[in-house]
Scaffold this motif. Sequence first.
Motif, PDB file in Angstrom:
ATOM      1  N   UNK A 137       0.532  -1.195   0.333  1.00  0.00           N
ATOM      2  CA  UNK A 137       0.023   0.201  -0.135  1.00  0.00           C
ATOM      3  C   UNK A 137       1.269   1.087   0.010  1.00  0.00           C
ATOM      4  N   UNK A 138       0.446   2.248  -0.892  1.00  0.00           N
ATOM      5  CA  UNK A 138       0.873   3.550  -1.232  1.00  0.00           C
ATOM      6  C   UNK A 138       0.040   4.980  -0.798  1.00  0.00           C
ATOM      7  N   UNK A 139       0.821   5.520   0.219  1.00  0.00           N
ATOM      8  CA  UNK A 139      -0.608   6.321   1.068  1.00  0.00           C
ATOM      9  C   UNK A 139       0.082   7.462   0.985  1.00  0.00           C
ATOM     10  N   UNK A 140      -0.591   8.820   0.113  1.00  0.00           N
ATOM     11  CA  UNK A 140      -0.145  10.281   0.251  1.00  0.00           C
ATOM     12  C   UNK A 140      -1.379  10.963   1.635  1.00  0.00           C
ATOM     13  N   UNK A 141      -1.017  11.646   2.699  1.00  0.00           N
ATOM     14  CA  UNK A 141      -1.742  12.246   2.924  1.00  0.00           C
ATOM     15  C   UNK A 141      -1.987  13.204   3.541  1.00  0.00           C
ATOM     16  N   UNK A 142      -2.335  13.974   4.248  1.00  0.00           N
ATOM     17  CA  UNK A 142      -2.218  15.477   4.848  1.00  0.00           C
ATOM     18  C   UNK A 142      -2.663  14.982   6.804  1.00  0.00           C
ATOM     19  N   UNK A 189      -0.280  22.455   9.727  1.00  0.00           N
ATOM     20  CA  UNK A 189      -1.326  20.822   8.909  1.00  0.00           C
ATOM     21  C   UNK A 189       0.636  20.984   8.528  1.00  0.00           C
ATOM     22  N   UNK A 190       0.246  19.826   8.122  1.00  0.00           N
ATOM     23  CA  UNK A 190       1.412  18.864   7.106  1.00  0.00           C
ATOM     24  C   UNK A 190       1.407  17.839   6.040  1.00  0.00           C
ATOM     25  N   UNK A 191       1.627  17.125   5.356  1.00  0.00           N
ATOM     26  CA  UNK A 191       2.034  16.145   3.961  1.00  0.00           C
ATOM     27  C   UNK A 191       3.028  15.123   4.735  1.00  0.00           C
ATOM     28  N   UNK A 192       2.271  14.261   4.329  1.00  0.00           N
ATOM     29  CA  UNK A 192       3.102  12.647   4.540  1.00  0.00           C
ATOM     30  C   UNK A 192       3.287  12.144   3.751  1.00  0.00           C
ATOM     31  N   UNK A 193       3.896  10.606   3.200  1.00  0.00           N
ATOM     32  CA  UNK A 193       3.890   9.744   2.322  1.00  0.00           C
ATOM     33  C   UNK A 193       4.343   8.251   3.213  1.00  0.00           C
ATOM     34  N   UNK A 194       3.785   7.292   2.603  1.00  0.00           N
ATOM     35  CA  UNK A 194       3.819   5.476   3.734  1.00  0.00           C
ATOM     36  C   UNK A 194       3.590   4.927   2.640  1.00  0.00           C
ATOM     37  N   UNK A 195       4.755   4.154   2.209  1.00  0.00           N
ATOM     38  CA  UNK A 195       5.093   2.435   1.729  1.00  0.00           C
ATOM     39  C   UNK A 195       4.623   2.110   2.930  1.00  0.00           C
ATOM     40  N   UNK A 196       3.924   0.764   2.564  1.00  0.00           N
ATOM     41  CA  UNK A 196       3.899  -0.188   3.580  1.00  0.00           C
ATOM     42  C   UNK A 196       3.217  -1.586   2.627  1.00  0.00           C
ATOM     43  N   UNK A 210     -10.551   6.755   4.958  1.00  0.00           N
ATOM     44  CA  UNK A 210     -10.874   7.595   3.474  1.00  0.00           C
ATOM     45  C   UNK A 210     -10.075   8.851   5.200  1.00  0.00           C
ATOM     46  N   UNK A 211     -10.322   8.872   6.137  1.00  0.00           N
ATOM     47  CA  UNK A 211      -9.166   9.797   6.998  1.00  0.00           C
ATOM     48  C   UNK A 211     -10.278   9.241   8.649  1.00  0.00           C
ATOM     49  N   UNK A 212      -9.014   9.513   9.444  1.00  0.00           N
ATOM     50  CA  UNK A 212      -8.716   9.719  11.145  1.00  0.00           C
ATOM     51  C   UNK A 212      -9.127  10.709  12.085  1.00  0.00           C
ATOM     52  N   UNK A 213     -10.290  11.235  12.523  1.00  0.00           N
ATOM     53  CA  UNK A 213     -10.372  12.055  13.379  1.00  0.00           C
ATOM     54  C   UNK A 213     -10.253  11.966  14.427  1.00  0.00           C
ATOM     55  N   UNK A 214      -9.017  12.178  15.162  1.00  0.00           N
ATOM     56  CA  UNK A 214      -9.271  12.087  17.032  1.00  0.00           C
ATOM     57  C   UNK A 214      -9.112  13.210  18.099  1.00  0.00           C
ATOM     58  N   UNK A 215     -10.374  13.129  18.523  1.00  0.00           N
ATOM     59  CA  UNK A 215     -10.981  14.588  19.197  1.00  0.00           C
ATOM     60  C   UNK A 215     -10.240  14.297  21.229  1.00  0.00           C
ATOM     61  N   UNK A 216      -9.130  14.934  20.857  1.00  0.00           N
ATOM     62  CA  UNK A 216      -8.511  14.421  22.359  1.00  0.00           C
ATOM     63  C   UNK A 216      -9.595  15.123  23.679  1.00  0.00           C
ATOM     64  N   UNK A 266      -8.201  17.067  26.094  1.00  0.00           N
ATOM     65  CA  UNK A 266      -7.904  18.505  25.743  1.00  0.00           C
ATOM     66  C   UNK A 266      -8.448  19.537  24.994  1.00  0.00           C
ATOM     67  N   UNK A 267      -9.477  18.993  24.215  1.00  0.00           N
ATOM     68  CA  UNK A 267      -9.546  19.952  23.038  1.00  0.00           C
ATOM     69  C   UNK A 267      -8.845  19.477  21.810  1.00  0.00           C
ATOM     70  N   UNK A 268      -7.916  18.804  21.729  1.00  0.00           N
ATOM     71  CA  UNK A 268      -7.211  19.079  20.530  1.00  0.00           C
ATOM     72  C   UNK A 268      -7.855  17.865  20.040  1.00  0.00           C
ATOM     73  N   UNK A 269      -7.622  18.565  18.808  1.00  0.00           N
ATOM     74  CA  UNK A 269      -8.562  17.629  16.641  1.00  0.00           C
ATOM     75  C   UNK A 269      -7.315  17.926  17.018  1.00  0.00           C
ATOM     76  N   UNK A 270      -7.233  15.705  15.870  1.00  0.00           N
ATOM     77  CA  UNK A 270      -5.910  15.840  14.811  1.00  0.00           C
ATOM     78  C   UNK A 270      -7.018  15.053  13.744  1.00  0.00           C
ATOM     79  N   UNK A 271      -6.438  15.320  12.500  1.00  0.00           N
ATOM     80  CA  UNK A 271      -6.743  14.715  11.084  1.00  0.00           C
ATOM     81  C   UNK A 271      -6.217  14.248  10.798  1.00  0.00           C
ATOM     82  N   UNK A 272      -6.071  13.190   9.802  1.00  0.00           N
ATOM     83  CA  UNK A 272      -4.983  12.219   9.333  1.00  0.00           C
ATOM     84  C   UNK A 272      -6.247  12.016   7.349  1.00  0.00           C
ATOM     85  N   UNK A 273      -5.691  12.014   6.732  1.00  0.00           N
ATOM     86  CA  UNK A 273      -6.608  12.367   5.511  1.00  0.00           C
ATOM     87  C   UNK A 273      -5.811  12.015   4.575  1.00  0.00           C
ATOM     88  N   UNK A 274      -5.983  10.410   4.074  1.00  0.00           N
ATOM     89  CA  UNK A 274      -5.849  10.295   2.714  1.00  0.00           C
ATOM     90  C   UNK A 274      -5.990  10.599   1.372  1.00  0.00           C
TER      91      UNK A 274
END
Length: 216
Positions: free
Chosen positions: A44-49, A62-69, A170-176, A178-186
Amino acid sequence: MIKMNKLVSFVILLLVTFTTNAQDKKAKELLDQVTAKIKSYNNITIDFKYTLNNYKENINKESKGNVIIQDNKYVLNFMGVTKMYDGKKSYTIVPEDEEVTISSLNEKDDNSITPSKMLTFFNSGYKYSWDILQDVKGRKIQYIKLVPNNAKDQRKEVLLGIDSQTKNIYNVIEMGKNGTKTTLTVNSFKTNQPLSKNQFTFVASKYPNYYINKLD
């Protein structure tokens, strides 16, 4: 009248319980389909935000990345750092510091987090329930709400967005808490790509001036 009210309340409770159990069953079925789909791919090859927001602390990154698995092996490029795992050793390559850190990684350790585990993290440690369906640029994204079983977990809940047609994440949204929200979008999800034989092999000669830090 009191007995009638109790009967009505009991019937409503049964209906709510039945509906909730049916929705939880639907959620489990969809998660199982996602897991089966992930396991069916050779690689699997993923480009994500990746975004991190905390409005109270005025944090917005905001950051971008990629991974090969492939199986348990991977190469992850994120925030200027490359992390590679060849099945035995983990390599963290930091160009800014001209340093490579090499360490062993126990894949059987439940506490070790790897990209391959991230694609099926939802299979244990959570209570799950059926959530909203959203239309994203013509794609039907079905969300499953995951609530950590561990009360010490700093995440209040996780929303897992799944493409209803492809059964891919498609995406993973984590709600902390402490009010922090992180989102990883494929942004791009490719499978069974031709990979180099040395795709997951660390070649020290590529980093002649780097400090090699071997932890074990």
